[in-house]
Enzyme design. Structure first.
Site, PDB file in Angstrom:
ATOM      1  N   GLU A 261      -3.918   2.112  -7.462  1.00 45.43           N
ATOM      2  CA  GLU A 261      -4.286   3.244  -6.605  1.00 45.43           C
ATOM      3  C   GLU A 261      -3.375   4.430  -6.897  1.00 45.43           C
ATOM      4  O   GLU A 261      -2.260   4.499  -6.347  1.00 45.43           O
ATOM      5  CB  GLU A 261      -4.124   2.868  -5.129  1.00 45.43           C
ATOM      6  CG  GLU A 261      -5.035   1.770  -4.659  1.00 45.43           C
ATOM      7  CD  GLU A 261      -5.305   1.903  -3.165  1.00 45.43           C
ATOM      8  OE1 GLU A 261      -6.478   2.030  -2.798  1.00 45.43           O
ATOM      9  OE2 GLU A 261      -4.353   1.906  -2.379  1.00 45.43           O
TER      10      GLU A 261
ATOM     11  N   HIS B 134       0.851  -1.196   0.000  1.00 51.78           N
ATOM     12  CA  HIS B 134       0.000   0.000   0.000  1.00 51.78           C
ATOM     13  C   HIS B 134       0.889   1.248   0.000  1.00 51.78           C
ATOM     14  O   HIS B 134       1.966   1.248   0.599  1.00 51.78           O
ATOM     15  CB  HIS B 134      -0.919  -0.005   1.229  1.00 51.78           C
ATOM     16  CG  HIS B 134      -1.955   1.075   1.171  1.00 51.78           C
ATOM     17  ND1 HIS B 134      -1.677   2.371   1.522  1.00 51.78           N
ATOM     18  CD2 HIS B 134      -3.237   1.047   0.740  1.00 51.78           C
ATOM     19  CE1 HIS B 134      -2.770   3.104   1.332  1.00 51.78           C
ATOM     20  NE2 HIS B 134      -3.728   2.323   0.857  1.00 51.78           N
TER      21      HIS B 134
END
Ligand code: PGA
Length: 263
Positions: free
Chosen positions: A173, A103
Site C-alpha cells: 500500500e 497498516h
C-alpha cells in the site's frame, strides 16, 4: 476455523472498514449487503475487517469459504496488563480468520517494523492469517524508495518461519495512494513492478519458490472502476480496500470486477 486461507487460486479482497460505520446497526446492514454480493462469487474470497467491537456480532451472521472476518490489529501478548490492547488469541476466539498488521495509519501513530513482526507472529501462532502492510511514503526519481520498501518488508517479517510466511499476505500500500479516488491509485503496471520487487526480496531472504509463491495484495484507492485492471494487469492476488468497502453498492461492484478479472 475456516481453513481457506491457503487457497491461492481465489483472489482475496479485504475490506478494511477502519473506524466505520458509527453504529453496530449500520455495520450489520453493511455486512449483510456485502455478504449477498460476496456469496455469489466463485473466484473471490472476501474478508471484512470491521472495528474489533463489532466482530463477534458479525460472525454470528455468517462465516464461510466465500466470506470471512478479519481484525485491523492485534497485540502479541496473550493476556496481561496491556490497557486497550486485544490479543491475537482473543480475536481468533471471536471468529477472526485474518488480521491486518502494520497498516500505515497505525505506523503513523508510531508502530515500528519490529512490533509489526511480533504482531504477525502472534497472529500466525493463534492460527490466523496475517496481512502485513508495507508501502513507501512517497516516490523519488532516484528509486531510493525501493530500498526503504525492501527494508520495511524485511523487518516486518522478521522471525516468521517459512511455513508461516507461505500463508501470509503482504499488502503493498503506497501511502501516497491511500484514501483517494481511482485516479490516485498506482497504475496496474506499477503494481506489477513493485510486487516483483517484493517477491525478489523474499526470494533473496528465502529462496526462489518463496518469492514466486508469495501472496501479494495491492491497496490504495482501489475502486470499482480500477479493481479489475489492478488485479489482472497488476498480477496480484487481491486487494485491500478502504473507503470503497463502506458502501455496499460500490463494494459489490468492486467484488464483481475482481471476479470478472480472475476468469
Ligand atoms: P483506500 O484505503 O482504499 O481508502 O485508499 C486503503 C487502506 O488504507 O487500506
Amino acid at each position: 476455523m475456516a481453513k481457506a486461507s491457503s487457497t491461492p487460486q481465489r483472489k482475496l479482497v479485504v475490506a478494511n472498514w477502519k473506524m466505520n460505520p458509527a453504529t453496530l446497526e449500520r455495520a450489520e446492514r453493511l455486512f449483510l449487503e456485502s455478504k449477498d454480493a460476496a456469496k455469489q462469487l466463485r473466484r473471490v474470497r472476501t474478508v471484512i475487517a470491521p472495528p474489533t467491537l463489532y466482530l463477534s456480532a458479525l460472525t454470528k451472521h455468517y462465516r464461510g469459504a466465500r466470506l470471512a472476518l478479519g481484525a485491523q490489529d492485534a497485540f502479541w501478548e496473550k493476556t496481561g496488563s496491556y490497557t486497550g490492547e486485544v490479543s491475537a488469541a482473543m480475536l481468533a476466539a471471536m471468529g477472526a480468520d485474518y488480521v491486518i498488521v502494520g497498516h500505515s495509519e497505525r505506523r503513523a501513530q508510531g508502530e515500528k517494523n519490529e512490533e509489526v513482526a511480533k504482531k504477525a507472529r502472534a497472529v500466525l501462532k493463534a492460527g490466523m492469517t496475517p496481512i502485513i502492510c508495507v508501502g513507501e511514503d512517497e516516490r523519488d526519481d532516484e528509486g531510493e524508495y525501493v530500498n526503504a520498501l525492501r527494508k520495511e518488508l524485511r523487518e516486518s517479517i522478521a522471525g516468521i518461519a517459512r511455513a508461516g510466511l507461505s500463508r501470509t499476505y503482504i499488502a503493498y500500500e503506497p501511502r501516497w495512494a491511500i484514501g483517494g479516488s481511482s485516479e490516485n491509485a498506482l497504475t496496474p503496471e506499477g503494481v506489477h513492478t513493485t510486487s516483483l520487487i517484493l517477491k525478489k526480496e523474499l526470494a533473496e531472504l528465502f529462496d526462489t519458490k518463496m518469492g514466486t509463491n508469495a501472496h501479494i495484495l495491492y491497496g490504495g484507492s482501489a475502486e470499482a472502476d480500477n479493481a479489475g485492471a489492478l488485479v489482472r494487469d497488476g498480477k496480484v492476488e487481491g486487494l485491500l480496500v478502504g473507503h470503497a468497502s463502506l458502501q455496499a453498492n460500490s463494494f459489490s461492484k468492486l467484488l464483481r470486477a475482481v471476479e470478472e478479472a480472475s476468469r
